[in-house]
Design a protein around this motif. Sequence first.
Motif, PDB file in Angstrom:
ATOM      1  N   HIS A  26       0.609  -0.973  -0.315  1.00 46.91           N
ATOM      2  CA  HIS A  26       0.005  -0.034   0.025  1.00 46.91           C
ATOM      3  C   HIS A  26       0.930   1.352  -0.220  1.00 46.91           C
ATOM      4  CE1 HIS A  26      -3.533  -2.215   1.137  1.00 46.91           C
ATOM      5  NE2 HIS A  26      -2.588  -3.531   2.433  1.00 46.91           N
ATOM      6  N   GLY A  27       0.158   2.783  -0.320  1.00 45.37           N
ATOM      7  CA  GLY A  27       0.942   3.537  -0.067  1.00 45.37           C
ATOM      8  C   GLY A  27       0.845   3.984   1.268  1.00 45.37           C
ATOM      9  N   PRO A  28       1.504   4.781   1.648  1.00 39.29           N
ATOM     10  CA  PRO A  28       2.028   5.443   3.259  1.00 39.29           C
ATOM     11  C   PRO A  28       0.398   5.510   3.993  1.00 39.29           C
ATOM     12  CG  PRO A  28       2.830   7.100   1.384  1.00 39.29           C
ATOM     13  CD  PRO A  28       1.808   5.905   0.126  1.00 39.29           C
ATOM     14  N   VAL A  29       0.458   4.860   5.100  1.00 35.29           N
ATOM     15  CA  VAL A  29      -1.097   4.763   5.711  1.00 35.29           C
ATOM     16  C   VAL A  29      -1.381   6.107   6.014  1.00 35.29           C
ATOM     17  CG1 VAL A  29       0.734   4.712   8.180  1.00 35.29           C
ATOM     18  CG2 VAL A  29      -1.621   3.667   7.555  1.00 35.29           C
ATOM     19  N   ARG A  30      -2.349   6.282   6.216  1.00 28.25           N
ATOM     20  CA  ARG A  30      -3.082   7.739   6.677  1.00 28.25           C
ATOM     21  C   ARG A  30      -4.429   7.628   7.118  1.00 28.25           C
ATOM     22  NH1 ARG A  30      -4.287  10.359   1.147  1.00 28.25           N
ATOM     23  NH2 ARG A  30      -2.067   9.368   1.076  1.00 28.25           N
ATOM     24  N   HIS A  31      -4.969   7.781   7.734  1.00 27.93           N
ATOM     25  CA  HIS A  31      -6.291   8.023   8.716  1.00 27.93           C
ATOM     26  C   HIS A  31      -6.896   7.402   8.210  1.00 27.93           C
ATOM     27  CE1 HIS A  31      -9.336   8.519  11.523  1.00 27.93           C
ATOM     28  NE2 HIS A  31      -9.969   9.268  10.985  1.00 27.93           N
ATOM     29  N   GLY A  32      -7.484   6.039   8.340  1.00 28.24           N
ATOM     30  CA  GLY A  32      -8.829   5.421   7.837  1.00 28.24           C
ATOM     31  C   GLY A  32      -8.102   3.928   7.210  1.00 28.24           C
ATOM     32  N   ASP A  33      -6.641   4.279   6.867  1.00 29.39           N
ATOM     33  CA  ASP A  33      -6.653   2.728   5.906  1.00 29.39           C
ATOM     34  C   ASP A  33      -6.752   1.680   6.750  1.00 29.39           C
ATOM     35  OD1 ASP A  33      -5.923   4.174   3.927  1.00 29.39           O
ATOM     36  OD2 ASP A  33      -4.088   4.767   4.009  1.00 29.39           O
ATOM     37  N   LEU A  34      -5.891   1.676   8.382  1.00 29.06           N
ATOM     38  CA  LEU A  34      -6.428   0.765   8.941  1.00 29.06           C
ATOM     39  C   LEU A  34      -7.738  -0.497   9.408  1.00 29.06           C
ATOM     40  CD1 LEU A  34      -2.969   1.054  11.637  1.00 29.06           C
ATOM     41  CD2 LEU A  34      -3.001   0.031   8.645  1.00 29.06           C
ATOM     42  N   LEU A  35      -8.363   0.957   9.620  1.00 29.10           N
ATOM     43  CA  LEU A  35     -10.117   0.049   9.179  1.00 29.10           C
ATOM     44  C   LEU A  35     -10.275  -0.744   8.565  1.00 29.10           C
ATOM     45  CD1 LEU A  35     -11.474   3.171  11.942  1.00 29.10           C
ATOM     46  CD2 LEU A  35     -10.253   1.460  12.470  1.00 29.10           C
ATOM     47  N   ALA A  36     -10.007  -0.152   7.148  1.00 25.24           N
ATOM     48  CA  ALA A  36     -10.518  -0.537   6.303  1.00 25.24           C
ATOM     49  C   ALA A  36      -9.853  -1.822   5.910  1.00 25.24           C
ATOM     50  CB  ALA A  36     -10.231   0.623   4.599  1.00 25.24           C
ATOM     51  N   LEU A  37      -8.848  -2.344   5.940  1.00 28.69           N
ATOM     52  CA  LEU A  37      -8.063  -3.578   6.177  1.00 28.69           C
ATOM     53  C   LEU A  37      -9.230  -4.520   6.428  1.00 28.69           C
ATOM     54  CD1 LEU A  37      -4.762  -2.905   6.399  1.00 28.69           C
ATOM     55  CD2 LEU A  37      -5.386  -3.060   4.372  1.00 28.69           C
ATOM     56  N   GLU A  38      -9.899  -4.263   7.286  1.00 28.04           N
ATOM     57  CA  GLU A  38     -10.316  -5.415   8.211  1.00 28.04           C
ATOM     58  C   GLU A  38      -9.376  -7.206   8.633  1.00 28.04           C
ATOM     59  OE1 GLU A  38     -13.914  -6.037   5.820  1.00 28.04           O
ATOM     60  OE2 GLU A  38     -14.969  -5.058   7.362  1.00 28.04           O
ATOM     61  N   ALA A  39      -8.234  -6.126   9.346  1.00 25.69           N
ATOM     62  CA  ALA A  39      -7.020  -7.576   9.458  1.00 25.69           C
ATOM     63  C   ALA A  39      -7.265  -8.642  10.445  1.00 25.69           C
ATOM     64  CB  ALA A  39      -5.340  -6.928  10.017  1.00 25.69           C
ATOM     65  N   GLY A  40      -7.051  -9.506  10.327  1.00 26.72           N
ATOM     66  CA  GLY A  40      -7.564 -10.730  11.302  1.00 26.72           C
ATOM     67  C   GLY A  40      -6.559 -11.124  12.251  1.00 26.72           C
ATOM     68  N   ALA A  41      -6.707 -11.985  12.668  1.00 28.95           N
ATOM     69  CA  ALA A  41      -5.824 -12.916  13.473  1.00 28.95           C
ATOM     70  C   ALA A  41      -4.602 -13.378  12.848  1.00 28.95           C
ATOM     71  CB  ALA A  41      -6.085 -14.106  14.798  1.00 28.95           C
ATOM     72  N   ASP A  42      -4.828 -13.608  11.860  1.00 28.37           N
ATOM     73  CA  ASP A  42      -3.257 -14.862  11.149  1.00 28.37           C
ATOM     74  C   ASP A  42      -2.442 -13.423  10.161  1.00 28.37           C
ATOM     75  OD1 ASP A  42      -3.899 -17.181  12.154  1.00 28.37           O
ATOM     76  OD2 ASP A  42      -6.185 -17.308  10.914  1.00 28.37           O
ATOM     77  N   ASP A  43      -3.397 -12.536   9.827  1.00 25.74           N
ATOM     78  CA  ASP A  43      -2.639 -10.987   9.434  1.00 25.74           C
ATOM     79  C   ASP A  43      -1.015 -10.202   9.995  1.00 25.74           C
ATOM     80  OD1 ASP A  43      -4.339 -11.811   7.138  1.00 25.74           O
ATOM     81  OD2 ASP A  43      -5.735 -10.648   8.254  1.00 25.74           O
ATOM     82  N   THR A  44      -0.503  -9.745   8.638  1.00 28.07           N
ATOM     83  CA  THR A  44       0.110  -8.984  10.247  1.00 28.07           C
ATOM     84  C   THR A  44       0.665  -7.762   9.189  1.00 28.07           C
ATOM     85  OG1 THR A  44       2.257 -10.845   9.769  1.00 28.07           O
ATOM     86  CG2 THR A  44       2.874  -8.915   9.569  1.00 28.07           C
ATOM     87  N   VAL A  45       0.491  -6.725   9.775  1.00 23.92           N
ATOM     88  CA  VAL A  45       0.823  -4.926   9.141  1.00 23.92           C
ATOM     89  C   VAL A  45       2.213  -4.403   9.472  1.00 23.92           C
ATOM     90  CG1 VAL A  45      -0.629  -3.026   9.127  1.00 23.92           C
ATOM     91  CG2 VAL A  45      -2.037  -5.022   9.880  1.00 23.92           C
ATOM     92  N   VAL A  46       2.964  -3.866   8.230  1.00 25.19           N
ATOM     93  CA  VAL A  46       3.599  -3.581   8.677  1.00 25.19           C
ATOM     94  C   VAL A  46       3.937  -2.148   7.888  1.00 25.19           C
ATOM     95  CG1 VAL A  46       5.867  -3.158   7.874  1.00 25.19           C
ATOM     96  CG2 VAL A  46       5.386  -6.040   8.156  1.00 25.19           C
ATOM     97  N   VAL A  47       4.454  -1.449   9.340  1.00 24.11           N
ATOM     98  CA  VAL A  47       3.959   0.223   8.748  1.00 24.11           C
ATOM     99  C   VAL A  47       5.114   0.709   8.332  1.00 24.11           C
ATOM    100  CG1 VAL A  47       3.096   2.371   9.868  1.00 24.11           C
ATOM    101  CG2 VAL A  47       1.926   0.710  10.222  1.00 24.11           C
TER     102      VAL A  47
END
Length: 451
Positions: A26-47
């Motif tokens: 993804h591009g640079p993270v901004r307000h709302g981006d993480l909520l739109a992902l709906e990431a769960g227990a098996d996911d990883t988010v690197v900021v």
Amino acid sequence: MTTHVFIGPTLSAEEVLAELPAAVVHGPVRHGDLLALEAGADDTVVVIDGVFHRTAPVRHKEITDVLARGARVIGASSMGALRAAELWPYGMEGVGLVFGMYVQGTLDADDEVAVGHLPSGDHWQLTVPLVNVRWSISNAVAQEVLDEKHGAEVLVAARSVHYTERSWGAIAHAAGRHSPVAGEAAVALRRFAERNPASSDLKRRDALLALSHCATPRPASAPATGWSTPAWMVPNTMYLERWRGMFRPTVPGTGPGTVSELDVLRFQQLYAPGFPARYRRFALTRIAGPLLASEDRGLVHAALKAAAGRGITAQQVPRDAWTYWLTPGELRKDSVEGRLLKLLVRSFRSVPGAAPFHDAPEELRDTDTAWRSSADAVSAADRLNQQMARTGERRTPRHLPHAVVRRHLADVWRVEEQAELEAAARDRGFLSLTEAEEAARRFVLLHRAQR
């Protein structure tokens, strides 16, 4: 099991995929981006990178919300290092020297990692981050390319330049104003940085380290990492609830940048003929609460009984409350029970002072077909607004005259008087006519084009 990586000027998408071939970039993270992902227990988010100047930055609550849902969140290098330094007690994993310096207090300003960059897809970097200047000075001094005293002078000069203008040329100019020797030292440091990228680009070094960190096992428990508070214990706020509704995609799994559920609900709230009836049931059901299950005479009686239990009856409502919530016509014509029900619905709040709803409750949704059509309308309105904005600086929804927006709602709702407009807005769940008008600005141009 997905790894999401948010980058901008620090790394390219190719560099990310070379390390993590299956990653979603993804591009640079901004307000709302993480909520739109709906990431769960098996996911990883690197900021790694994020925006903050002209666009709202990612909020701390958004990150703790993702952590509370069980996702792994790693931060490094830039915005990721900043947020990890603030949120590591809640389970966010910080990686790299920049993160460590923020935690230790060696760095204490956001502009240490900030850079100016092009808003295009490649986010080409235009300036030098101050933390990279520090790293370059440290390595240049260690390799005896730069005198420690002159390095300190260059750092002072670099700090005096705003991050949006902090190029090597601007740093050399600022150092030269301090002394010719400092100016020459800045030029020498620039040459060192150009010849030795591994010793000058700390942000890139930390970003690559964060990518490789994804392969390491996730810490198994809070004591092992020293967390003080698990993320799931962080209390929700009405703002977080509203953000979830604003940024949650209408179609699950579509990710950031799509029309959100709250966008669609707002459209229906304004324009769906059946919305006032849906909202009335929604409000009365919540007012009735547990009594609804035991009240055999139905929703209306359960809501009135619950209200009476809280001291809200037709006899106890002050006169000015009637005139505030009801129109003159309703006060003349409606029955006592009818007036009280309207007052209850229009004054309903989920908690005192809050909006009636912050997300898209199932009871307020329309049929799937109508929901999809509304989503299409929101997208069409946004496209039209963007096209109009390109024709002039004041050709945007927020520049529409107030009278035009109010006339638009009067036409749509088929009412004329101020009191009737206010009542119609509240019957649709708006706090006020002003709030309804602000929501309608987004759609006025589309409505005109369709006509």
